[in-house]
Enzyme design. Structure first.
Site, PDB file in Angstrom:
ATOM      1  N   HIS A   1       1.091  -1.115  -0.128  1.00  0.00           N
ATOM      2  CA  HIS A   1      -0.015   0.111   0.303  1.00  0.00           C
ATOM      3  C   HIS A   1       0.581   1.275   0.429  1.00  0.00           C
ATOM      4  O   HIS A   1       0.465   2.771  -0.431  1.00  0.00           O
ATOM      5  CB  HIS A   1      -1.221  -0.439   0.457  1.00  0.00           C
ATOM      6  CG  HIS A   1      -1.790  -0.924   1.205  1.00  0.00           C
ATOM      7  ND1 HIS A   1      -1.901  -1.551   2.413  1.00  0.00           N
ATOM      8  CD2 HIS A   1      -2.797  -1.478  -0.086  1.00  0.00           C
ATOM      9  CE1 HIS A   1      -3.158  -2.483   2.357  1.00  0.00           C
ATOM     10  NE2 HIS A   1      -3.595  -2.365   1.351  1.00  0.00           N
TER      11      HIS A   1
ATOM     12  N   LYS B   1     -17.462  -5.937   8.857  1.00  0.00           N
ATOM     13  CA  LYS B   1     -15.809  -6.396   8.708  1.00  0.00           C
ATOM     14  C   LYS B   1     -15.593  -6.371  10.315  1.00  0.00           C
ATOM     15  O   LYS B   1     -15.767  -5.631  11.661  1.00  0.00           O
ATOM     16  CB  LYS B   1     -14.875  -5.850   8.164  1.00  0.00           C
ATOM     17  CG  LYS B   1     -14.708  -6.463   6.854  1.00  0.00           C
ATOM     18  CD  LYS B   1     -13.730  -5.801   6.603  1.00  0.00           C
ATOM     19  CE  LYS B   1     -13.971  -6.581   4.812  1.00  0.00           C
ATOM     20  NZ  LYS B   1     -12.599  -6.143   3.726  1.00  0.00           N
TER      21      LYS B   1
ATOM     22  N   ARG C   1      -2.363  -6.265  -8.191  1.00  0.00           N
ATOM     23  CA  ARG C   1      -1.242  -6.741  -8.349  1.00  0.00           C
ATOM     24  C   ARG C   1      -1.054  -8.120  -8.849  1.00  0.00           C
ATOM     25  O   ARG C   1      -0.173  -8.283 -10.012  1.00  0.00           O
ATOM     26  CB  ARG C   1      -1.563  -7.513  -6.267  1.00  0.00           C
ATOM     27  CG  ARG C   1      -1.078  -7.192  -5.690  1.00  0.00           C
ATOM     28  CD  ARG C   1      -1.391  -7.168  -3.955  1.00  0.00           C
ATOM     29  NE  ARG C   1      -2.634  -7.492  -4.335  1.00  0.00           N
ATOM     30  CZ  ARG C   1      -3.929  -8.265  -3.143  1.00  0.00           C
ATOM     31  NH1 ARG C   1      -3.453  -8.531  -2.302  1.00  0.00           N
ATOM     32  NH2 ARG C   1      -4.852  -8.425  -3.174  1.00  0.00           N
TER      33      ARG C   1
ATOM     34  N   SER D   1      -2.897  -7.545   3.333  1.00  0.00           N
ATOM     35  CA  SER D   1      -3.452  -7.743   4.383  1.00  0.00           C
ATOM     36  C   SER D   1      -3.625  -8.552   5.104  1.00  0.00           C
ATOM     37  O   SER D   1      -3.174  -8.880   6.669  1.00  0.00           O
ATOM     38  CB  SER D   1      -4.605  -6.162   4.834  1.00  0.00           C
ATOM     39  OG  SER D   1      -4.572  -5.282   4.835  1.00  0.00           O
TER      40      SER D   1
HETATM   41  O1  PNS Z   1      -9.378  -2.422   0.733  1.00  0.00           O
HETATM   42  P1  PNS Z   1     -10.348  -3.215   0.171  1.00  0.00           P
HETATM   43  O2  PNS Z   1     -10.733  -4.238   0.316  1.00  0.00           O
HETATM   44  O3  PNS Z   1      -9.858  -4.149  -1.301  1.00  0.00           O
HETATM   45  O4  PNS Z   1     -11.018  -1.639  -0.718  1.00  0.00           O
HETATM   46  C1  PNS Z   1     -12.450  -1.912  -0.784  1.00  0.00           C
HETATM   47  C2  PNS Z   1     -12.931  -0.470  -0.950  1.00  0.00           C
HETATM   48  C3  PNS Z   1     -13.080  -0.190   0.323  1.00  0.00           C
HETATM   49  C4  PNS Z   1     -11.922   0.296  -2.230  1.00  0.00           C
HETATM   50  C5  PNS Z   1     -14.166  -1.335  -1.717  1.00  0.00           C
HETATM   51  O5  PNS Z   1     -14.732  -1.864  -0.706  1.00  0.00           O
HETATM   52  C6  PNS Z   1     -15.270   0.343  -1.657  1.00  0.00           C
HETATM   53  O6  PNS Z   1     -14.588   0.980  -2.352  1.00  0.00           O
HETATM   54  N1  PNS Z   1     -16.353   0.325  -0.617  1.00  0.00           N
HETATM   55  C7  PNS Z   1     -17.261   1.465  -0.679  1.00  0.00           C
HETATM   56  C8  PNS Z   1     -18.685   0.966  -0.431  1.00  0.00           C
HETATM   57  C9  PNS Z   1     -19.192   1.181  -2.262  1.00  0.00           C
HETATM   58  O7  PNS Z   1     -18.727   2.691  -2.336  1.00  0.00           O
HETATM   59  N2  PNS Z   1     -19.222   0.548  -3.245  1.00  0.00           N
HETATM   60  C10 PNS Z   1     -19.304   0.580  -4.939  1.00  0.00           C
HETATM   61  C11 PNS Z   1     -18.183   0.047  -5.789  1.00  0.00           C
HETATM   62  S1  PNS Z   1     -18.268  -1.781  -5.693  1.00  0.00           S
END
Ligand code: PNS
Length: 170
Positions: free
Chosen positions: A16, A40, A89, A127
């Site tokens: 990150h 979570k 990745r 993570s």
């Molecule tokens: O670190 P992560 O868990 O891969 O991050 C995922 C994240 C936070 C970028 C994604 O889950 C997100 O944008 N969540 C907020 C809800 C949202 O906007 N959902 C619509 C997009 S699919």
């Protein structure tokens, strides 16, 4: 242009941090946006993650850290960001990331998703991998920023490495 770099960051890894450092050279500003996800059960609560990220990005003057809840596109609008930054990745990331980028485009077509290829040395790193190693008392110094490694050792109350042999002796 300001970019947001959204994620769970539970915890932030060197992968990150690599994306943040490289992104900070491409954009006027980067906002690391930590998602508050009540579904979570995290290793570190959101306020602790903010402190961890702030500590390891201190050397980057155009990087700020914040938490948000709700849709990423709404948060991006609120912050007047023009881009969502994400790291890629491996091939298996691509499907999920592309779906997310397309979904976000349907919600806000002005917002671009910019992918940075993760540096090869971090292509295996997540993570979840860090948490898996940490719960068995393994070394994580090469995977996360120094301050985060200290927090992890404190959290699991362990001095690595710890090996237990579960073999049956005949
Ligand atoms: O670190 P992560 O868990 O891969 O991050 C995922 C994240 C936070 C970028 C994604 O889950 C997100 O944008 N969540 C907020 C809800 C949202 O906007 N959902 C619509 C997009 S699919």
């Amino acid at each position: 242009m300001i970019a947001i770099y959204p994620g769970s960051f539970d915890p932030i890894t060197l992968g990150h941090l690599d994306i943040i450092e490289r992104g900070s050279r491409l954009f006027e500003g980067i906002i690391v946006a930590v998602l508050c996800n009540p579904q979570k059960s995290p290793l570190f609560p959101v306020p602790h993650r903010l402190v961890q990220i702030e500590a390891c990005t201190q050397h980057l003057p155009n990087v700020t850290v914040e938490s948000f809840s709700g849709l990423t596109v709404d948060y991006a609008r609120l912050r007047k960001a023009g881009a969502i930054l994400r790291g890629l990745r491996v091939l298996s990331d691509f499907e999920k990331e592309l779906q997310m980028a397309h979904t976000n485009t349907t919600l806000c077509k002005e917002l671009e998703t910019i992918f940075l290829a993760t540096s090869t040395e971090y292509s295996f790193l997540s993570s979840s991998v860090v948490k898996e190693i940490a719960q068995f008392g393994g070394v994580v110094d090469h995977l996360v920023p120094v301050n985060v490694a200290q927090d992890i050792y404190r959290c699991f109350n362990k001095t690595p490495p710890a090996v237990t042999l579960n073999t049956t002796i005949k």
